[in-house]
Scaffold this active site. Structure first.
Site, short mmCIF file in Angstrom:
data_model
loop_
_atom_site.label_atom_id
_atom_site.label_comp_id
_atom_site.label_asym_id
_atom_site.label_seq_id
_atom_site.Cartn_x
_atom_site.Cartn_y
_atom_site.Cartn_z
N ARG A 90 -7.21 -4.09 11.19
CA ARG A 90 -6.11 -4.16 12.19
C ARG A 90 -6.57 -3.66 13.56
O ARG A 90 -5.99 -4.04 14.56
CB ARG A 90 -4.89 -3.36 11.71
CG ARG A 90 -4.12 -4.09 10.66
CD ARG A 90 -2.80 -3.42 10.28
NE ARG A 90 -2.32 -4.06 9.07
CZ ARG A 90 -2.28 -3.52 7.86
NH1 ARG A 90 -2.65 -2.26 7.69
NH2 ARG A 90 -1.85 -4.20 6.82
N TYR B 205 -22.77 -13.40 -16.23
CA TYR B 205 -22.59 -13.44 -14.77
C TYR B 205 -23.29 -14.66 -14.17
O TYR B 205 -22.68 -15.42 -13.41
CB TYR B 205 -23.12 -12.16 -14.13
CG TYR B 205 -23.12 -12.25 -12.61
CD1 TYR B 205 -21.92 -12.14 -11.91
CD2 TYR B 205 -24.30 -12.48 -11.89
CE1 TYR B 205 -21.90 -12.25 -10.52
CE2 TYR B 205 -24.28 -12.59 -10.51
CZ TYR B 205 -23.07 -12.47 -9.83
OH TYR B 205 -23.06 -12.59 -8.46
N LYS C 28 -21.79 -17.99 -12.05
CA LYS C 28 -22.20 -18.41 -10.71
C LYS C 28 -22.76 -19.83 -10.73
O LYS C 28 -22.61 -20.59 -9.76
CB LYS C 28 -23.21 -17.40 -10.13
CG LYS C 28 -22.54 -16.06 -9.82
CD LYS C 28 -21.52 -16.18 -8.69
CE LYS C 28 -20.51 -15.07 -8.65
NZ LYS C 28 -19.67 -15.03 -7.45
N1 NAP Z 1 -24.27 -8.15 -4.12
C1 NAP Z 1 -25.02 -9.16 -4.50
O1 NAP Z 1 -26.24 -9.02 -4.69
C2 NAP Z 1 -24.44 -10.53 -4.66
C3 NAP Z 1 -25.31 -11.62 -4.70
C4 NAP Z 1 -24.78 -12.89 -4.86
C5 NAP Z 1 -23.40 -13.08 -4.95
N2 NAP Z 1 -22.59 -12.00 -4.91
C6 NAP Z 1 -21.14 -12.25 -5.03
O2 NAP Z 1 -20.50 -11.75 -3.88
C7 NAP Z 1 -19.13 -11.49 -4.18
C8 NAP Z 1 -18.77 -10.12 -3.62
O3 NAP Z 1 -19.53 -9.13 -4.31
P1 NAP Z 1 -20.12 -7.85 -3.58
O4 NAP Z 1 -21.57 -7.89 -3.77
O5 NAP Z 1 -19.57 -7.73 -2.22
O6 NAP Z 1 -19.59 -6.70 -4.57
P2 NAP Z 1 -18.55 -5.51 -4.39
O7 NAP Z 1 -18.93 -4.65 -3.22
O8 NAP Z 1 -18.47 -4.91 -5.75
O9 NAP Z 1 -17.17 -6.24 -4.03
C9 NAP Z 1 -16.46 -6.97 -4.97
C10 NAP Z 1 -15.06 -7.24 -4.43
O10 NAP Z 1 -14.36 -8.07 -5.38
C11 NAP Z 1 -13.14 -7.41 -5.74
N3 NAP Z 1 -12.75 -7.71 -7.12
C12 NAP Z 1 -13.55 -7.63 -8.22
N4 NAP Z 1 -12.81 -7.93 -9.30
C13 NAP Z 1 -11.55 -8.19 -8.86
C14 NAP Z 1 -10.35 -8.56 -9.50
N5 NAP Z 1 -10.25 -8.72 -10.83
N6 NAP Z 1 -9.24 -8.75 -8.74
C15 NAP Z 1 -9.31 -8.58 -7.40
N7 NAP Z 1 -10.41 -8.25 -6.74
C16 NAP Z 1 -11.53 -8.05 -7.46
C17 NAP Z 1 -13.44 -5.94 -5.55
O11 NAP Z 1 -12.24 -5.24 -5.37
P3 NAP Z 1 -11.80 -4.00 -6.32
O12 NAP Z 1 -12.79 -2.90 -6.05
O13 NAP Z 1 -10.44 -3.68 -5.85
O14 NAP Z 1 -11.87 -4.49 -7.73
C18 NAP Z 1 -14.26 -5.97 -4.26
O15 NAP Z 1 -13.42 -6.10 -3.15
C19 NAP Z 1 -19.00 -11.60 -5.71
O16 NAP Z 1 -18.45 -12.85 -6.02
C20 NAP Z 1 -20.45 -11.53 -6.18
O17 NAP Z 1 -20.63 -12.21 -7.39
C21 NAP Z 1 -23.06 -10.73 -4.76
#
Ligand code: NAP
Length: 261
Positions: free
Chosen positions: A49, A151, A155
């Site tokens: 915000r 996982y 993906k």
């Molecule tokens: N980090 C990596 O290396 C990487 C690489 C490739 C792709 N990704 C993808 O990037 C995306 C974001 O991940 P990130 O790395 O940023 O991880 P992160 O910091 O753990 O963030 C994950 C986010 O998703 C939310 N979330 C998870 N489960 C949920 C649910 N059941 N309902 C609502 N919200 C939910 C979490 O909120 P809460 O804490 O409130 O649950 C958090 O805001 C994911 O799809 C992941 O697969 C990550």
């Protein structure tokens, strides 16, 4: 009267890549509806915000159809210009040693909740003849993920789904873009129980860089984007490497206790 360039929904916006995607949207003047499962989503909303856009936040479990319905209800008929379907979670350890409730949570969050939301918001976009959808897939979708088997499977689903939906919508005015990050410095690895692994301890990409690459690709209407040159190289090599070899390479990164070996 000041008119916002649009209204965007970002899921998983409390931390990591999703929070940075929300910042990119705000920098570009989008009003926001952000969602995550825990109360921290409200702190993220307060921070956003300060960027002079309107921000609404929903705490909802997007692994459930009810949680997605709760998020959808908060749209309250507003036209959605961009949907950034990013919420997701990982899960380490061997498949047979994983807790099946946690396995289901990965599938329900990454796949079922994600595509349910995309279907609901996508129908409205198609009816308006306008909209952008960004799906956070992963380069993990190219690689059979030993010790992250479920996982990586989710993906692979999203990477594939994204291109299929893009093709179905090509005459509709709605674009679909898949962001495929490599290992990125977020809470992901800790939450997935991967901190004792090689990948958990390795140097990773900056989530702000990853989000900017994804946001720009969405705005340009591209089909997909891999963030970072190392990951681009890895996906190019993966596309010509036998799956069995890829699974063995993945194992070295994610096997429990592999950190520092
Ligand atoms: N980090 C990596 O290396 C990487 C690489 C490739 C792709 N990704 C993808 O990037 C995306 C974001 O991940 P990130 O790395 O940023 O991880 P992160 O910091 O753990 O963030 C994950 C986010 O998703 C939310 N979330 C998870 N489960 C949920 C649910 N059941 N309902 C609502 N919200 C939910 C979490 O909120 P809460 O804490 O409130 O649950 C958090 O805001 C994911 O799809 C992941 O697969 C990550």
């Amino acid at each position: 009267m000041n008119q916002s360039p649009g209204f965007a929904i970002v899921t998983g916006a409390s931390t990591g890549i999703g929070y940075e995607l929300a910042i990119e949207c705000a920098k570009n003047g989008f009003d926001l509806l952000i969602a995550a499962d825990e109360p921290e989503i409200n702190q993220a909303a307060d921070a956003l915000r300060t960027m002079e856009v309107k921000v609404d936040a929903v705490q909802a479990d997007l692994a459930t159809l009810e949680g997605v319905d709760q998020l959808y209800a908060r749209i309250a008929g507003r036209p959605v210009d961009a949907l950034l379907a990013n919420a997701g979670r990982g899960l380490g350890k061997g498949f047979l040693d994983q807790n099946f409730d946690e396995v289901c949570r990965v599938v329900d969050t990454n796949v079922t909740g994600t595509i349910y939301l995309i279907q609901k918001v996508g129908r409205d976009m198609r009816a308006r003849g306008k909209g952008r959808i960004l799906i956070t897939g992963s380069i993990a979708g190219f690689i059979p993920g030993s010790y992250q088997a479920v996982y990586n499977g989710t993906k692979a689903f999203l990477d594939s789904f994204s291109f299929a939906l893009r093709s179905e919508l090509k005459e509709s005015g709605v674009t679909v873009t898949c962001l495929m990050p490599g290992p990125t410095e977020t809470e992901f690895f800790e939450r997935a129980g991967l901190m004792d692994t090689e990948v958990g301890q390795s140097k990773k990409d900056d989530p702000a860089m990853v989000a900017k690459v994804g946001f720009d690709a969405m705005m340009a209407g591209k089909g997909d984007v891999v963030s970072g040159w190392k990951n681009k190289l890895q996906t190019a090599v993966a596309s010509i490497t036998p799956a069995g070899v890829l699974a063995e390479q993945h194992r070295k990164q994610t096997e429990p206790g592999s950190a520092g070996r």
